[in-house]
Design a protein around this motif. Structure first.
Motif, PDB file in Angstrom:
ATOM      1  N   GLU A   1       0.827  -1.205   0.000  1.00 17.52           N
ATOM      2  CA  GLU A   1       0.000   0.000   0.000  1.00 17.52           C
ATOM      3  C   GLU A   1       0.862   1.256   0.000  1.00 17.52           C
ATOM      4  N   LYS A   2       1.910   1.233   0.790  1.00 13.61           N
ATOM      5  CA  LYS A   2       2.795   2.393   0.902  1.00 13.61           C
ATOM      6  C   LYS A   2       3.546   2.663  -0.398  1.00 13.61           C
ATOM      7  N   GLU A   3       4.065   1.604  -1.010  1.00 13.97           N
ATOM      8  CA  GLU A   3       4.905   1.758  -2.193  1.00 13.97           C
ATOM      9  C   GLU A   3       4.119   1.702  -3.500  1.00 13.97           C
ATOM     10  N   GLY A   4       2.888   1.215  -3.429  1.00 19.74           N
ATOM     11  CA  GLY A   4       2.068   1.135  -4.628  1.00 19.74           C
ATOM     12  C   GLY A   4       2.496   0.064  -5.610  1.00 19.74           C
ATOM     13  N   LYS A   5       3.207  -0.941  -5.111  1.00 17.75           N
ATOM     14  CA  LYS A   5       3.609  -2.038  -5.993  1.00 17.75           C
ATOM     15  C   LYS A   5       3.590  -3.349  -5.220  1.00 17.75           C
ATOM     16  N   VAL A   6       3.437  -4.424  -5.948  1.00 15.15           N
ATOM     17  CA  VAL A   6       3.341  -5.758  -5.360  1.00 15.15           C
ATOM     18  C   VAL A   6       4.715  -6.213  -4.863  1.00 15.15           C
ATOM     19  N   VAL A   7       4.722  -6.778  -3.671  1.00 11.66           N
ATOM     20  CA  VAL A   7       5.953  -7.346  -3.116  1.00 11.66           C
ATOM     21  C   VAL A   7       6.190  -8.697  -3.794  1.00 11.66           C
ATOM     22  N   GLU A   8       7.405  -8.925  -4.214  1.00 13.09           N
ATOM     23  CA  GLU A   8       7.749 -10.187  -4.875  1.00 13.09           C
ATOM     24  C   GLU A   8       7.570 -11.362  -3.927  1.00 13.09           C
ATOM     25  N   ASP A   9       7.120 -12.477  -4.490  1.00 13.42           N
ATOM     26  CA  ASP A   9       6.911 -13.691  -3.697  1.00 13.42           C
ATOM     27  C   ASP A   9       8.172 -14.101  -2.947  1.00 13.42           C
ATOM     28  N   ALA A  10       9.317 -13.992  -3.598  1.00 14.79           N
ATOM     29  CA  ALA A  10      10.573 -14.414  -2.977  1.00 14.79           C
ATOM     30  C   ALA A  10      10.865 -13.599  -1.715  1.00 14.79           C
ATOM     31  N   ILE A  11      10.541 -12.325  -1.738  1.00 15.49           N
ATOM     32  CA  ILE A  11      10.765 -11.473  -0.560  1.00 15.49           C
ATOM     33  C   ILE A  11       9.838 -11.900   0.577  1.00 15.49           C
ATOM     34  N   TYR A  12       8.576 -12.152   0.241  1.00 20.25           N
ATOM     35  CA  TYR A  12       7.602 -12.605   1.234  1.00 20.25           C
ATOM     36  C   TYR A  12       8.038 -13.939   1.846  1.00 20.25           C
ATOM     37  N   LEU A  13       8.452 -14.883   1.012  1.00 17.51           N
ATOM     38  CA  LEU A  13       8.874 -16.195   1.512  1.00 17.51           C
ATOM     39  C   LEU A  13      10.114 -16.080   2.393  1.00 17.51           C
ATOM     40  N   GLU A  14      11.057 -15.220   2.023  1.00 13.43           N
ATOM     41  CA  GLU A  14      12.246 -15.022   2.853  1.00 13.43           C
ATOM     42  C   GLU A  14      11.879 -14.419   4.204  1.00 13.43           C
ATOM     43  N   LYS A  15      10.955 -13.483   4.201  1.00 15.17           N
ATOM     44  CA  LYS A  15      10.480 -12.878   5.451  1.00 15.17           C
ATOM     45  C   LYS A  15       9.834 -13.936   6.338  1.00 15.17           C
ATOM     46  N   LEU A  16       9.032 -14.814   5.734  1.00 14.31           N
ATOM     47  CA  LEU A  16       8.407 -15.899   6.495  1.00 14.31           C
ATOM     48  C   LEU A  16       9.473 -16.817   7.105  1.00 14.31           C
ATOM     49  N   LYS A  17      10.464 -17.149   6.331  1.00 15.64           N
ATOM     50  CA  LYS A  17      11.549 -18.006   6.841  1.00 15.64           C
ATOM     51  C   LYS A  17      12.239 -17.342   8.028  1.00 15.64           C
ATOM     52  N   MET A  18      12.446 -16.026   7.926  1.00 16.51           N
ATOM     53  CA  MET A  18      13.146 -15.313   9.009  1.00 16.51           C
ATOM     54  C   MET A  18      12.359 -15.384  10.316  1.00 16.51           C
ATOM     55  N   VAL A  19      11.041 -15.275  10.263  1.00 12.63           N
ATOM     56  CA  VAL A  19      10.262 -15.247  11.505  1.00 12.63           C
ATOM     57  C   VAL A  19       9.816 -16.643  11.959  1.00 12.63           C
ATOM     58  N   LEU A  20       9.950 -17.642  11.067  1.00  8.52           N
ATOM     59  CA  LEU A  20       9.456 -18.973  11.410  1.00  8.52           C
ATOM     60  C   LEU A  20      10.519 -20.038  11.601  1.00  8.52           C
ATOM     61  N   LEU A  21      11.612 -19.914  10.879  1.00  5.63           N
ATOM     62  CA  LEU A  21      12.583 -21.021  10.918  1.00  5.63           C
ATOM     63  C   LEU A  21      13.868 -20.631  11.614  1.00  5.63           C
TER      64      LEU A  21
END
Length: 139
Positions: A119-139
Motif C-alpha cells: 500500500e505504501k509503495e504502490g507495488k506488489v511485493v515479490e513472492d521471494a521477498i515474502y517467503l524469505e520474510k516468512l523463513k526469518m520469523v518462522l525457521l
C-alpha cells in the motif's frame, strides 16, 4: 464473501457465527469462517452481538475482522501453496514450534507487513521477498 463493503463483510461473520451456534448446515466458505472463529473464542461475544458490533470502530491492529481475514488469507495461501513453497515453510515451522496457532499468527504478521508495504509503495511485493520474510520469523 469478497467485498469492499465493510458491513456486508462483517455480516458474513455474524451470520456464519449464528448458523454455527444453531448447528445449521454450513457451505464451504462458512466452514472456513468457522475454522477461524473456533480459533478465537475471545471474539464470540462480539460475533453474538451484530447490532452493536456491526459499526464498531477498531484500530487496525486490534480489529478482529481484519485478524480473522488474515487467517483466511493464510489458509488460502497454504491450501493453494501460493506463493509456491509457503506450505513447506509452514509445515517446517509447525514441526519446530509445535503450536500451529502461533505459526499462523507469525505468518499473518508477515502478510500484514507485506500488505502495508504494498500500500505504501504502490507495488506488489515479490513472492521471494515474502517467503524469505516468512523463513526469518518462522525457521
Amino acid at each position: 464473501m469478497y467485498t469492499n463493503d465493510r458491513h456486508s463483510y462483517r455480516d458474513a461473520y455474524f451470520q456464519t457465527f449464528e448458523k454455527w451456534q444453531r448447528q445449521l448446515p454450513l457451505d464451504d466458505m462458512e466452514k472456513q469462517l468457522v475454522a477461524v472463529i473456533e480459533l478465537h473464542p475471545e471474539y464470540h461475544a462480539l460475533l453474538a452481538t451484530p447490532k452493536q458490533s456491526r459499526t464498531q470502530e477498531f484500530a487496525l491492529e486490534e480489529n478482529p475482522f481484519f485478524h480473522m481475514s488474515l487467517h483466511l488469507a493464510v489458509f488460502d495461501q497454504l491450501k493453494l501453496d501460493k506463493p509456491v513453497g509457503i506450505r513447506e515453510i509452514f509445515l517446517s515451522a509447525k514441526n519446530n514450534l509445535l503450536d500451529e496457532h502461533e505459526v499462523l499468527h507469525r505468518m499473518m504478521g508477515c502478510l500484514a507487513e507485506m500488505l502495508a508495504q504494498m500500500e505504501k509503495e504502490g507495488k506488489v511485493v515479490e513472492d521471494a521477498i515474502y517467503l524469505e520474510k516468512l523463513k526469518m520469523v518462522l525457521l
